[in-house]
Design a protein around this motif. Structure first.
Motif, short mmCIF file in Angstrom:
data_model
loop_
_atom_site.label_atom_id
_atom_site.label_comp_id
_atom_site.label_asym_id
_atom_site.label_seq_id
_atom_site.Cartn_x
_atom_site.Cartn_y
_atom_site.Cartn_z
N ILE A 180 -0.15 30.43 0.09
CA ILE A 180 0.24 29.02 0.11
C ILE A 180 0.36 28.48 -1.30
CG2 ILE A 180 -0.76 28.61 2.39
CD1 ILE A 180 -3.10 27.24 1.04
N ALA A 181 1.30 27.55 -1.46
CA ALA A 181 1.51 26.91 -2.76
C ALA A 181 1.93 25.47 -2.52
CB ALA A 181 2.58 27.66 -3.56
N VAL A 182 1.62 24.63 -3.47
CA VAL A 182 2.05 23.24 -3.41
C VAL A 182 2.76 22.91 -4.72
CG1 VAL A 182 -0.21 22.44 -4.20
CG2 VAL A 182 1.33 20.85 -3.05
N THR A 183 3.86 22.19 -4.62
CA THR A 183 4.59 21.73 -5.79
C THR A 183 4.65 20.21 -5.78
OG1 THR A 183 6.70 21.89 -4.63
CG2 THR A 183 6.00 23.82 -5.89
N LEU A 184 4.65 19.62 -6.95
CA LEU A 184 4.66 18.18 -7.08
C LEU A 184 5.72 17.75 -8.08
CD1 LEU A 184 3.39 15.31 -6.74
CD2 LEU A 184 1.81 15.95 -8.60
N ASN A 185 6.54 16.79 -7.68
CA ASN A 185 7.53 16.19 -8.56
C ASN A 185 7.19 14.71 -8.68
OD1 ASN A 185 9.84 14.85 -9.63
ND2 ASN A 185 11.16 16.52 -8.96
N LYS A 186 6.50 14.34 -9.76
CA LYS A 186 6.05 12.94 -9.89
C LYS A 186 7.21 11.98 -10.07
CE LYS A 186 3.24 13.52 -13.31
NZ LYS A 186 2.28 13.15 -14.38
N THR A 187 8.25 12.42 -10.75
CA THR A 187 9.40 11.55 -11.00
C THR A 187 10.06 11.15 -9.69
OG1 THR A 187 9.77 12.60 -13.14
CG2 THR A 187 11.59 11.33 -12.20
N ALA A 188 10.24 12.13 -8.83
CA ALA A 188 10.88 11.88 -7.54
C ALA A 188 9.89 11.43 -6.48
CB ALA A 188 11.61 13.13 -7.07
N LYS A 189 8.61 11.49 -6.78
CA LYS A 189 7.55 11.14 -5.86
C LYS A 189 7.62 11.95 -4.57
CE LYS A 189 8.12 6.62 -6.38
NZ LYS A 189 7.96 5.16 -6.25
N HIS A 190 7.70 13.26 -4.74
CA HIS A 190 7.61 14.11 -3.56
C HIS A 190 6.85 15.38 -3.88
CE1 HIS A 190 10.72 17.03 -4.69
NE2 HIS A 190 11.56 16.04 -4.92
N ASP A 236 -5.05 21.47 -2.57
CA ASP A 236 -4.81 20.13 -3.11
C ASP A 236 -4.33 20.24 -4.55
OD1 ASP A 236 -8.36 19.25 -3.62
OD2 ASP A 236 -7.17 20.93 -4.34
N ILE A 237 -3.72 19.16 -5.03
CA ILE A 237 -3.16 19.16 -6.37
C ILE A 237 -3.35 17.78 -6.98
CG2 ILE A 237 -0.80 18.55 -5.65
CD1 ILE A 237 0.21 20.59 -7.75
N ARG A 238 -3.63 17.76 -8.26
CA ARG A 238 -3.71 16.50 -9.00
C ARG A 238 -2.39 16.27 -9.72
NH1 ARG A 238 -9.01 14.74 -10.06
NH2 ARG A 238 -8.00 12.92 -10.94
N SER A 239 -2.15 15.03 -10.11
CA SER A 239 -0.84 14.66 -10.66
C SER A 239 -0.58 15.25 -12.04
CB SER A 239 -0.70 13.14 -10.72
OG SER A 239 -1.71 12.58 -11.52
N GLY A 279 0.81 -1.19 0.00
CA GLY A 279 0.00 0.00 0.00
C GLY A 279 0.85 1.25 0.00
N GLU A 280 0.17 2.39 -0.02
CA GLU A 280 0.85 3.68 -0.04
C GLU A 280 1.51 3.97 1.31
OE1 GLU A 280 2.53 6.11 -1.23
OE2 GLU A 280 0.98 7.06 -2.49
N ASN A 281 2.67 4.64 1.25
CA ASN A 281 3.36 5.11 2.45
C ASN A 281 3.75 6.57 2.23
OD1 ASN A 281 4.67 4.84 5.04
ND2 ASN A 281 6.59 4.92 3.91
N VAL A 282 3.38 7.43 3.16
CA VAL A 282 3.69 8.85 3.04
C VAL A 282 4.58 9.27 4.20
CG1 VAL A 282 2.72 11.18 3.00
CG2 VAL A 282 1.52 9.32 1.84
N GLU A 283 5.74 9.82 3.86
CA GLU A 283 6.68 10.33 4.85
C GLU A 283 6.64 11.85 4.83
OE1 GLU A 283 8.01 6.57 6.18
OE2 GLU A 283 8.51 8.56 6.93
N ASP A 298 3.71 5.06 -3.74
CA ASP A 298 2.92 4.46 -4.82
C ASP A 298 2.87 5.39 -6.03
OD1 ASP A 298 1.10 3.20 -6.47
OD2 ASP A 298 -0.37 2.85 -4.91
N SER A 299 3.52 4.99 -7.11
CA SER A 299 3.56 5.84 -8.30
C SER A 299 2.19 6.03 -8.93
CB SER A 299 4.53 5.24 -9.32
OG SER A 299 4.14 3.91 -9.64
N ALA A 300 1.21 5.21 -8.55
CA ALA A 300 -0.14 5.35 -9.08
C ALA A 300 -0.95 6.44 -8.36
CB ALA A 300 -0.88 4.02 -8.99
N SER A 301 -0.45 6.96 -7.26
CA SER A 301 -1.16 8.03 -6.55
C SER A 301 -1.25 9.25 -7.43
CB SER A 301 -0.45 8.37 -5.24
OG SER A 301 -0.63 7.34 -4.29
#
Lengths: 113, 113
Positions: A62-72, A49-52, A1-5, A27-30
């Motif tokens: 406030i801002a959110v950034t997403l790096n799908k390759t690095a999964k962070h 919130d942010i979608r992939s 399952g998914e694990n979030v640190e 989980d790369s599918a998140s």
């Protein structure tokens, strides 16, 4: 399952400084990543919130950034104010027929005047 | 927008006593409903979720049970409370039109003594 640190577990800043909280997921599918703010004795409040399919999203200070390759993904708060003091949770999930969010353990942010 | 009503806000119960926490949702139809528990200083643990009346899924085997007698009513119960049942209980929903956005109620602080 998914694990979030989530890191750091506590963060102290001076009023007006910026604050950054970082999360990694396994989980790369998140594909959905929300952030919640929880004040003492209250329920968590969805703040952004942010979608992939999006790399960055901003809402005022406030801002959110997403790096799908690095999964962070990260939460950025600029021009912090004392009322920003709270516990912040990140979460990750795959969008399905019901919420499957996996939460990080939280970051206590303290903004000193 | 939806509103989640949760009561009571605080509850002190002796070990071995029964429990009934109620949650009602306004402002949305056919929501998915959830019960989470948050132990002191820890993250959010999903206990139960429901995608419809009478449909309950348990995520963690335990001393608790849940029921959904009406579309917008979710009840958390126990026949005999344990010390380990102490914690902050949160009802949450994903509105019928936005599956991924999870919204929380104000919570019930349960102390089992």
């Amino acid at each position: 399952g998914e694990n979030v640190e989530q890191h750091p577990s506590t963060l102290s800043v001076q009023e007006g400084d910026s604050a950054v909280i970082k999360c990694t997921y396994s989980d790369s599918a998140s594909n959905y990543f929300p952030w919640y703010k929880q004040e003492l004795g209250k329920g968590p409040q969805l703040i952004i919130d942010i979608r992939s399919n999006v790399g960055e999203k901003k809402d005022q200070r406030i801002a959110v950034t997403l790096n799908k390759t690095a999964k962070h993904f990260s939460l950025h708060i600029t021009e912090t104010q004392p009322e920003d003091s709270a516990v912040y949770f990140c979460a990750a999930s795959k969008v399905s027929g019901y919420s499957t969010l996996t939460f990080g353990k939280g970051t206590m942010l303290l903004v000193s005047p | 927008s939806q509103t989640i009503h949760q009561w009571p806000a605080t509850l002190v119960q002796p070990v071995g006593s029964p429990l009934s926490l109620e949650c009602t949702v306004e402002g949305t139809s056919n929501p998915n409903l959830y019960w989470y528990r948050q132990a002191a200083g820890r993250g959010l643990q999903l206990l139960f979720y429901s995608v419809g009346i009478g449909q309950i899924s348990s995520e963690v085997p335990q001393n608790l049970s849940a029921s959904r007698p009406q579309d917008r009513q979710f009840i958390l119960s126990s026949k005999k409370l344990l010390l380990s049942d102490s914690g902050f209980y949160l009802c949450a929903c994903t509105p019928g039109t936005g599956i991924e956005k999870l919204f929380f109620g104000s919570g019930t602080q349960l102390s089992v003594l």
